[in-house]
Design a protein around this motif. Structure first.
Motif, PDB file in Angstrom:
ATOM      1  N   ASN A  62     -27.845  -8.635 -49.706  1.00 49.25           N
ATOM      2  CA  ASN A  62     -28.846  -8.581 -48.806  1.00 49.25           C
ATOM      3  C   ASN A  62     -29.807  -7.536 -49.021  1.00 49.25           C
ATOM      4  N   SER A 114     -21.049  -5.358 -45.845  1.00 47.14           N
ATOM      5  CA  SER A 114     -20.458  -4.028 -45.141  1.00 47.14           C
ATOM      6  C   SER A 114     -19.239  -4.507 -44.883  1.00 47.14           C
ATOM      7  N   ASN A 119     -23.646   2.240 -48.752  1.00 47.31           N
ATOM      8  CA  ASN A 119     -25.071   2.232 -47.912  1.00 47.31           C
ATOM      9  C   ASN A 119     -25.752   3.608 -47.455  1.00 47.31           C
ATOM     10  N   ARG A 153     -26.078   6.164 -41.166  1.00 48.23           N
ATOM     11  CA  ARG A 153     -27.234   5.203 -40.572  1.00 48.23           C
ATOM     12  C   ARG A 153     -27.831   5.848 -39.474  1.00 48.23           C
ATOM     13  N   ARG A 180     -31.399  -3.755 -32.668  1.00 49.86           N
ATOM     14  CA  ARG A 180     -30.822  -4.855 -33.360  1.00 49.86           C
ATOM     15  C   ARG A 180     -29.610  -3.991 -33.979  1.00 49.86           C
ATOM     16  N   PRO A 183     -26.266  -4.984 -36.873  1.00 51.84           N
ATOM     17  CA  PRO A 183     -25.846  -6.434 -37.847  1.00 51.84           C
ATOM     18  C   PRO A 183     -24.754  -6.922 -36.853  1.00 51.84           C
ATOM     19  N   TRP A 209     -20.095  -2.848 -33.940  1.00 44.08           N
ATOM     20  CA  TRP A 209     -21.617  -2.439 -33.998  1.00 44.08           C
ATOM     21  C   TRP A 209     -21.940  -2.659 -32.376  1.00 44.08           C
ATOM     22  N   PHE A 227     -29.635  -9.226 -41.434  1.00 47.45           N
ATOM     23  CA  PHE A 227     -30.643  -8.262 -41.873  1.00 47.45           C
ATOM     24  C   PHE A 227     -31.594  -9.082 -42.388  1.00 47.45           C
ATOM     25  N   ASN A 272     -30.335   2.105 -39.691  1.00 47.77           N
ATOM     26  CA  ASN A 272     -30.021   1.956 -41.066  1.00 47.77           C
ATOM     27  C   ASN A 272     -30.034   3.308 -42.138  1.00 47.77           C
ATOM     28  N   ILE A 312     -32.471   2.082 -47.119  1.00 50.23           N
ATOM     29  CA  ILE A 312     -32.865   0.740 -46.710  1.00 50.23           C
ATOM     30  C   ILE A 312     -34.025   0.763 -45.831  1.00 50.23           C
ATOM     31  N   ASP A 331     -21.713   3.675 -43.731  1.00 51.66           N
ATOM     32  CA  ASP A 331     -21.474   2.394 -44.004  1.00 51.66           C
ATOM     33  C   ASP A 331     -21.568   2.038 -45.364  1.00 51.66           C
ATOM     34  N   PHE A 369     -20.514  -0.884 -48.859  1.00 52.48           N
ATOM     35  CA  PHE A 369     -20.430  -2.696 -49.115  1.00 52.48           C
ATOM     36  C   PHE A 369     -19.308  -2.747 -50.009  1.00 52.48           C
TER      37      PHE A 369
HETATM   38  O1  X2X Z   1     -27.584  -5.314 -41.986  1.00 52.65           O
HETATM   39  C1  X2X Z   1     -27.643  -4.146 -42.067  1.00 52.65           C
HETATM   40  O2  X2X Z   1     -28.466  -3.392 -41.603  1.00 52.65           O
HETATM   41  C2  X2X Z   1     -27.303  -3.762 -43.509  1.00 52.65           C
HETATM   42  C3  X2X Z   1     -28.433  -4.167 -44.606  1.00 52.65           C
HETATM   43  O3  X2X Z   1     -27.228  -2.409 -43.365  1.00 52.65           O
HETATM   44  C4  X2X Z   1     -25.919  -4.250 -43.866  1.00 52.65           C
HETATM   45  O4  X2X Z   1     -25.607  -4.864 -44.743  1.00 52.65           O
HETATM   46  C5  X2X Z   1     -24.784  -3.535 -43.039  1.00 52.65           C
END
Ligand code: X2X
Length: 337
Positions: free
Chosen positions: A38, A95, A151, A154, A175, A177, A182, A198, A215, A219, A240, A242
């Motif tokens: 993603n 994630s 990742n 955040r 927002r 995920p 979360w 995302f 994030n 990202i 976070d 992956f």
């Molecule tokens: O969806 C998100 O924020 C991201 C890109 O960090 C994840 O894949 C959890």
């Protein structure tokens, strides 16, 4: 006009060499697999993944050809999780917190403020905590590579103002995920969390459906969220990663020697990507400022206290169970909650 073989070959020569080789490779491969993720093409995950698939094709003599589909090209995370389970795609990075919609305890590595720094992250994720989570993932009939990809820690971004204390999160339309953890965390902050894949985040911020998101800097930068967010508050509220997942039937269709080559290069890529992300996250604050963002660095105390007062740690200790929670606390080197 007849197209002679010679004119066809001349035409083919005009196609960039790499795609011709790759196309030829795909034609002769025994295993033509798809890897979906993603993240934007420019994220280190895709750079390192391309290196890995090239090395795999080389070392298997073209028998394994893995094509990368970045940036939600084949669908959003929740769709792709179904696809890797069914075999619609053979590989997918996700994630742990979104994976917890299938593997409940996978999200334990994302507990708020659990990891004080990267000093605890890799020994934990390459040690007992990672082994525990991988065991849970395998129970769900998925294959998972040993090394988790990074990742990052955040940070919260906003279009309305900086986040300085937990008080600033009250009523904040953020927002998150698609993941129970979360939603739980930002509900404990008395925010208004909206679960959005995302793939739809940029447009949700641009249209004002939500006022913020959270994030890692890599990202925020590669997805150009600075174009639709003014403030970035360095909350470091969770780490976070992956997990690199494989469809079990597709994985076991390969002979052991090919599986070893694939795993070796994917795990090497994960370790290289970790270094890339750490470098990026260490340098991106200035880059984001030059793109117009205002960055503040709040203290963690009020956020951590708010989670404890709201029963967040007690709730998740109950959900994960004593044994899993003990593995987490040992890995992060502190009592949580
Ligand atoms: O969806 C998100 O924020 C991201 C890109 O960090 C994840 O894949 C959890």
């Amino acid at each position: 006009m007849s197209i002679t073989r010679r004119s066809l070959m001349i035409g083919a020569a005009a196609v960039p060499l790499v795609s011709t080789i790759r196309y030829a490779g795909a034609q002769t491969a025994e295993f033509n697999y798809k890897y979906a993720n993603n993240l934007p093409l420019s994220h280190p995950m895709n750079t390192r993944a391309q290196e890995a698939v090239d090395a795999i094709r080389e070392e298997t003599g073209g028998r394994v050809a893995i094509q990368i589909f970045p940036n939600n090209q084949l669908g959003a995370d929740t769709d792709m999780l179904s696809q890797v389970r069914s075999g619609g795609v053979e590989f997918f990075t996700l994630s742990p917190l979104i994976l917890s919609t299938l593997v409940a305890n996978a999200s334990i590595s994302g507990i708020g403020f659990a990891f004080p720094s990267y000093d605890q992250v890799w020994p934990a994720m390459d040690g007992d905590l990672g082994a525990y989570v991988r065991g849970e993932i395998e129970k769900a009939n998925l294959v998972v590579m040993d090394k988790i990809w990074d990742n990052g820690f955040r940070q919260i971004t906003s279009s309305v103002g900086p986040i300085n204390t937990a008080e600033d999160l009250k009523g904040f339309k953020i927002r998150v995920p698609v993941s129970p953890l979360w939603t739980s965390m930002f509900t404990a902050f008395e925010s208004a969390p909206a679960s959005i894949n995302f793939a739809e985040v940029y447009s949700a911020l641009q249209t004002g459906i939500v006022d913020g998101q959270e994030n890692p800097l890599a990202i925020i930068s590669t997805a150009k969220l600075y174009e639709v967010q003014k403030y970035c508050s360095m909350t470091n509220h969770m780490w976070d990663g992956f997990w690199f997942l494989a469809n079990k039937r597709a994985w076991e269709a390969m002979p052991e020697d090919l599986r070893e080559v694939v795993a070796k290069h994917i795990n090497e890529a994960a370790v290289n990507e970790r270094a890339d992300v750490a470098d990026l996250n260490a340098t991106l604050m200035d880059d984001l400022k030059s793109n117009g963002m205002e960055i503040n660095e709040p203290q963690a105390d009020s956020f951590r206290q708010k989670l404890a007062d709201g029963g967040f740690y007690a709730e998740w200790k109950e959900k994960y169970g004593e044994d899993a929670w003990a593995i987490l606390e040992k890995a992060v080197g502190t009592k949580l909650g």
